[in-house]
Scaffold this motif. Structure first.
Motif, mmCIF file in Angstrom:
data_model
loop_
_atom_site.group_PDB
_atom_site.id
_atom_site.type_symbol
_atom_site.label_atom_id
_atom_site.label_comp_id
_atom_site.label_asym_id
_atom_site.label_seq_id
_atom_site.Cartn_x
_atom_site.Cartn_y
_atom_site.Cartn_z
ATOM 1 N N SER A 9 62.548 47.872 13.517
ATOM 2 C CA SER A 9 61.599 48.852 12.978
ATOM 3 C C SER A 9 60.153 48.448 13.187
ATOM 4 N N ARG A 10 59.899 47.151 13.350
ATOM 5 C CA ARG A 10 58.511 46.671 13.495
ATOM 6 C C ARG A 10 58.539 45.283 14.123
ATOM 7 N N VAL A 12 58.529 41.945 16.322
ATOM 8 C CA VAL A 12 59.163 41.505 17.565
ATOM 9 C C VAL A 12 60.335 42.429 17.934
ATOM 10 N N ARG A 32 66.454 48.576 7.773
ATOM 11 C CA ARG A 32 67.199 48.690 6.521
ATOM 12 C C ARG A 32 67.407 50.135 6.096
ATOM 13 N N ASN A 67 67.655 39.463 15.268
ATOM 14 C CA ASN A 67 66.211 39.303 15.093
ATOM 15 C C ASN A 67 65.760 39.483 13.643
ATOM 16 N N TYR A 136 62.503 28.847 4.107
ATOM 17 C CA TYR A 136 62.433 29.431 5.452
ATOM 18 C C TYR A 136 62.842 28.391 6.489
ATOM 19 N N VAL A 169 53.608 35.123 16.233
ATOM 20 C CA VAL A 169 53.426 36.491 16.701
ATOM 21 C C VAL A 169 52.684 37.343 15.659
ATOM 22 N N THR A 171 52.575 39.924 13.641
ATOM 23 C CA THR A 171 53.454 40.892 12.984
ATOM 24 C C THR A 171 53.183 40.805 11.487
#
Ligand SMILES: NC(=O)c1ccc[n+]([C@@H]2O[C@H](COP(=O)([O-])OP(=O)(O)OC[C@H]3O[C@@H](n4cnc5c(N)ncnc54)[C@H](OP(=O)(O)O)[C@@H]3O)[C@@H](O)[C@H]2O)c1
Length: 214
Positions: A9-10, A12, A32, A67, A136, A169, A171
């Motif tokens: 949806s957004r 990468v 989602r 991803n 993370y 990146v 994002t």
């Protein structure tokens, strides 16, 4: 080629989807909520993954890009941060999610002699253990380990599995001051996916083709 991309949806994932479509490939992208040409998929929900696989039926999948990911513990403090629920959610999305997606699409991948790309991060490398973003980092280390084990498990089937760092990146996750655009990241990743073979299965590479330390 039929490419399945989670989290398209957004960021990468969206750039990967656009680039593959521009090359004339068929892309099944997910988000989602679904809609806008995307299939609804919450990778932290096993039932949602099953429904996505059922909708694909026996369509061969040439490339599955795992991803979708979250980075929820940015800036957390060691003494009072990193709550248990955050561990559960982040591991569910970043580790269990890729595993269940690969498992659910095994027949489709085998039918195509397909490939799997796991988007991990350099933050999952144990050579870069800097003491922050503990959840993370642990989740991306686990995603890397998962990819390497899947590579071994699927070697006999001829399904190659690569693990990738997409770069830092620009994002929602990487922030506006990140080093590269989603399009640059996607362009590099697509070149890496193209040269992934059973001979190189289990590789951990950066978006621009550097082998990364584990
Ligand atoms: N950006 C960076 O600098 C960077 C660096 C290293 C690694 N990575 C990794 O690269 C991948 C893509 O990152 P990004 O920067 O493009 O992130 P992003 O802009 O935050 O986009 C994340 C994507 O994941 C999806 N997603 C989140 N939770 C999900 C869930 N439970 N089920 C299904 N989809 C879900 C989102 O879908 P919705 O729109 O539905 O929320 C969205 O499409 C991630 O795995 C990330 O960890 C990024």
């Amino acid at each position: 080629m039929h490419v399945v991309i989670t989290g398209a949806s957004r960021g990468v994932g969206a750039a990967l989807k656009a680039a593959y479509e521009a090359e004339g490939h068929k892309v099944t992208g997910t988000s989602r909520t679904g809609g806008d040409g995307l299939v609804a998929l919450d990778v932290s929900d096993a039932g949602s993954i099953r429904a996505m696989a059922d909708a694909l039926g026996d369509a061969p999948v040439d490339l599955l890009v795992c991803n979708a990911g979250v980075y929820l513990d940015k800036g957390h403090a060691l003494d009072d941060g990193y709550p248990a629920e955050m561990w559960a959610e982040q591991l569910a999305v970043n580790v269990t999610g890729p595993f269940l997606c690969v498992q659910a699409l095994l027949p489709n991948l085998r039918a195509a002699g397909g490939k799997v790309a796991i988007i991990s991060s350099q933050m999952g490398s144990s050579t870069l253990a800097t003491g922050n973003a503990l959840i993370y980092r642990a989740s991306k280390a686990a995603a890397l380990n998962l990819g390497m084990n899947l590579a071994a498990a699927l070697k006999e089937d001829g399904v190659a599995v690569g693990i990738y760092h997409p770069g830092w990146v620009q994002t929602d996750m990487g922030g506006a001051s990140a080093a590269i655009t989603p399009e640059e990241s996607a362009g590099g990743l697509i070149e890496r996916f193209a040269v992934l073979t059973p001979e190189t299965t289990g590789c951990f590479e950066t978006w621009n083709g550097r082998a990364h330390a584990i």
